[in-house]
Design a protein around this motif. Sequence first.
Motif, PDB file in Angstrom:
ATOM      1  N   SER A   3      49.505  27.337  30.802  1.00  0.00           N
ATOM      2  CA  SER A   3      48.573  27.079  31.900  1.00  0.00           C
ATOM      3  C   SER A   3      47.445  26.157  31.458  1.00  0.00           C
ATOM      4  O   SER A   3      46.795  25.511  32.288  1.00  0.00           O
ATOM      5  N   GLY A   4      47.205  26.122  30.159  1.00  0.00           N
ATOM      6  CA  GLY A   4      46.119  25.299  29.625  1.00  0.00           C
ATOM      7  C   GLY A   4      44.745  25.930  29.803  1.00  0.00           C
ATOM      8  O   GLY A   4      43.735  25.348  29.404  1.00  0.00           O
ATOM      9  N   ILE A   5      44.704  27.112  30.383  1.00  0.00           N
ATOM     10  CA  ILE A   5      43.435  27.806  30.631  1.00  0.00           C
ATOM     11  C   ILE A   5      43.022  28.572  29.373  1.00  0.00           C
ATOM     12  O   ILE A   5      43.816  29.329  28.814  1.00  0.00           O
ATOM     13  N   THR A   6      41.768  28.394  28.960  1.00  0.00           N
ATOM     14  CA  THR A   6      41.288  29.079  27.763  1.00  0.00           C
ATOM     15  C   THR A   6      40.008  29.864  27.984  1.00  0.00           C
ATOM     16  O   THR A   6      39.559  30.580  27.081  1.00  0.00           O
ATOM     17  N   THR A   7      39.406  29.736  29.174  1.00  0.00           N
ATOM     18  CA  THR A   7      38.169  30.473  29.458  1.00  0.00           C
ATOM     19  C   THR A   7      38.252  31.132  30.835  1.00  0.00           C
ATOM     20  O   THR A   7      39.043  30.711  31.691  1.00  0.00           O
ATOM     21  N   PHE A   8      37.415  32.128  31.045  1.00  0.00           N
ATOM     22  CA  PHE A   8      37.368  32.807  32.337  1.00  0.00           C
ATOM     23  C   PHE A   8      36.913  31.856  33.441  1.00  0.00           C
ATOM     24  O   PHE A   8      37.410  31.907  34.571  1.00  0.00           O
ATOM     25  N   GLU A   9      35.978  30.972  33.105  1.00  0.00           N
ATOM     26  CA  GLU A   9      35.481  30.021  34.086  1.00  0.00           C
ATOM     27  C   GLU A   9      36.588  29.066  34.543  1.00  0.00           C
ATOM     28  O   GLU A   9      36.693  28.762  35.751  1.00  0.00           O
ATOM     29  N   GLU A  10      37.403  28.617  33.613  1.00  0.00           N
ATOM     30  CA  GLU A  10      38.535  27.754  33.983  1.00  0.00           C
ATOM     31  C   GLU A  10      39.527  28.512  34.862  1.00  0.00           C
ATOM     32  O   GLU A  10      40.103  27.951  35.801  1.00  0.00           O
ATOM     33  N   TRP A  11      39.694  29.797  34.562  1.00  0.00           N
ATOM     34  CA  TRP A  11      40.604  30.617  35.361  1.00  0.00           C
ATOM     35  C   TRP A  11      40.101  30.749  36.789  1.00  0.00           C
ATOM     36  O   TRP A  11      40.876  30.632  37.745  1.00  0.00           O
ATOM     37  N   LEU A  12      38.807  30.984  36.954  1.00  0.00           N
ATOM     38  CA  LEU A  12      38.236  31.081  38.297  1.00  0.00           C
ATOM     39  C   LEU A  12      38.472  29.802  39.093  1.00  0.00           C
ATOM     40  O   LEU A  12      38.842  29.854  40.283  1.00  0.00           O
ATOM     41  N   GLU A  13      38.293  28.682  38.451  1.00  0.00           N
ATOM     42  CA  GLU A  13      38.515  27.399  39.130  1.00  0.00           C
ATOM     43  C   GLU A  13      39.961  27.270  39.589  1.00  0.00           C
ATOM     44  O   GLU A  13      40.235  26.814  40.707  1.00  0.00           O
ATOM     45  N   GLU A  14      40.897  27.690  38.744  1.00  0.00           N
ATOM     46  CA  GLU A  14      42.314  27.589  39.074  1.00  0.00           C
ATOM     47  C   GLU A  14      42.673  28.525  40.229  1.00  0.00           C
ATOM     48  O   GLU A  14      43.403  28.127  41.151  1.00  0.00           O
ATOM     49  N   VAL A  15      42.183  29.750  40.188  1.00  0.00           N
ATOM     50  CA  VAL A  15      42.493  30.711  41.244  1.00  0.00           C
ATOM     51  C   VAL A  15      41.961  30.231  42.592  1.00  0.00           C
ATOM     52  O   VAL A  15      42.633  30.372  43.632  1.00  0.00           O
ATOM     53  N   LYS A  16      40.796  29.622  42.601  1.00  0.00           N
ATOM     54  CA  LYS A  16      40.173  29.178  43.845  1.00  0.00           C
ATOM     55  C   LYS A  16      40.892  27.996  44.489  1.00  0.00           C
ATOM     56  O   LYS A  16      40.615  27.654  45.641  1.00  0.00           O
ATOM     57  N   LYS A  17      41.836  27.413  43.777  1.00  0.00           N
ATOM     58  CA  LYS A  17      42.650  26.347  44.364  1.00  0.00           C
ATOM     59  C   LYS A  17      43.645  26.904  45.378  1.00  0.00           C
ATOM     60  O   LYS A  17      44.180  26.184  46.213  1.00  0.00           O
ATOM     61  N   GLY A  18      43.913  28.241  45.268  1.00  0.00           N
ATOM     62  CA  GLY A  18      44.819  28.906  46.202  1.00  0.00           C
ATOM     63  C   GLY A  18      46.224  29.082  45.657  1.00  0.00           C
ATOM     64  O   GLY A  18      46.631  28.422  44.688  1.00  0.00           O
ATOM     65  N   GLY A  19      46.963  30.002  46.266  1.00  0.00           N
ATOM     66  CA  GLY A  19      48.357  30.238  45.883  1.00  0.00           C
ATOM     67  C   GLY A  19      48.538  30.939  44.560  1.00  0.00           C
ATOM     68  O   GLY A  19      49.607  30.840  43.947  1.00  0.00           O
ATOM     69  N   TYR A  20      47.525  31.657  44.103  1.00  0.00           N
ATOM     70  CA  TYR A  20      47.598  32.281  42.785  1.00  0.00           C
ATOM     71  C   TYR A  20      48.315  33.627  42.869  1.00  0.00           C
ATOM     72  O   TYR A  20      48.067  34.428  43.782  1.00  0.00           O
ATOM     73  N   VAL A  21      49.205  33.880  41.898  1.00  0.00           N
ATOM     74  CA  VAL A  21      50.043  35.082  41.906  1.00  0.00           C
ATOM     75  C   VAL A  21      49.847  35.861  40.605  1.00  0.00           C
ATOM     76  O   VAL A  21      49.964  35.305  39.516  1.00  0.00           O
ATOM     77  N   MET A  22      49.560  37.159  40.747  1.00  0.00           N
ATOM     78  CA  MET A  22      49.442  38.040  39.592  1.00  0.00           C
ATOM     79  C   MET A  22      50.376  39.237  39.754  1.00  0.00           C
ATOM     80  O   MET A  22      50.718  39.621  40.874  1.00  0.00           O
ATOM     81  N   GLY A  23      50.784  39.811  38.624  1.00  0.00           N
ATOM     82  CA  GLY A  23      51.624  41.001  38.640  1.00  0.00           C
ATOM     83  C   GLY A  23      50.913  42.156  37.984  1.00  0.00           C
ATOM     84  O   GLY A  23      50.003  41.964  37.169  1.00  0.00           O
TER      85      GLY A  23
END
Length: 320
Positions: free
Chosen positions: A137-157
């Motif tokens: 995913s290339g994500i290494t920080t919580f802040e980067e994760w928040l930005e990615e999730v806010k783009k929409g279509g995020y799926v967690m299990g």
Amino acid sequence: MKITKRLFVKLAGATALAGALAGPAAAWEPTKPVDFVIMAGAGGGADQIARFLQSVAEKKDLMNRPLVPNNKGGGSGAEALIALNTSRDPDHTILVTLNSFFTTPLRQENLGIDVMTFSPVAMMGVDPFILWVHKDSGITTFEEWLEEVKKGGYVMGGTGKGQEDSLVITYLEQAFDLDIKYIPYKGGGDVAKDLAGKQVMATVNNPSETKGFYANGDVVPLLSFSDERMEAFPDVPTLKEKGADFSYYNQRAVVGAPGQSDEAAAYYQDLFETIYETEEWQNYMDTESISPLWLSPEEQKDYWATQVERHKELLAAMGE
């Protein structure tokens, strides 16, 4: 027959003699294999812990009959709770629990389960949660994760619905204004496997469930839901460091079926206290990042009552 003082003394002496010849009453022990129910699927944290506890009991020759692990993860642990609640032999039935011990009866009132009727055996520790993503995913920080999730279509299990994982994810959604699609699984092992296989985008697995994939470099920890940074992950910040006053742990406990005799309960309490104090279990807690938390049976009941009330609030917050 007239009971005189002399006759009473003679009778008492005879009784004492008979007792001496018979010896002390034998303590209760299992007379058949013990049904060691696990309220989650194979491969998850509860399953791993149950099988490790069973292996220590066997290695140390602590029991005259074996513990037989028995996965019953259906219905977010309802299958396991029903099995204990309806057990025809509560003295030979015990359960490895997680927090669905509290949430499932609250969410499914039709089950008629009152956890306060279960027999407290052992609190073996508590397991923190970590937010994980795949390395690709290339994500290494919580802040980067928040930005990615806010783009929409995020799926967690996560494990189950209305259980630990979904409670933690719902908190993130509400605290940070996120919209996440949640896919429930029967056990944490499958959740971790599907993150490594990129079938979901993130999870909040316990460390023990993701240990192998983390060691292989497949997944990246971004955030812990512990009160302080974890020794095994010193560079991973806590959610509290991000300004949210929230921590969450999974109980790793053993309980007995409702109606279990005091003698059987005492046997299992002694058994698991012995296991808790072994070098094997102490090392297991260390390597699997489980926080020690031994509680007496009375303290366990108090803990249950507190957790029931807390989970009522958490479930209400997520609309359950």
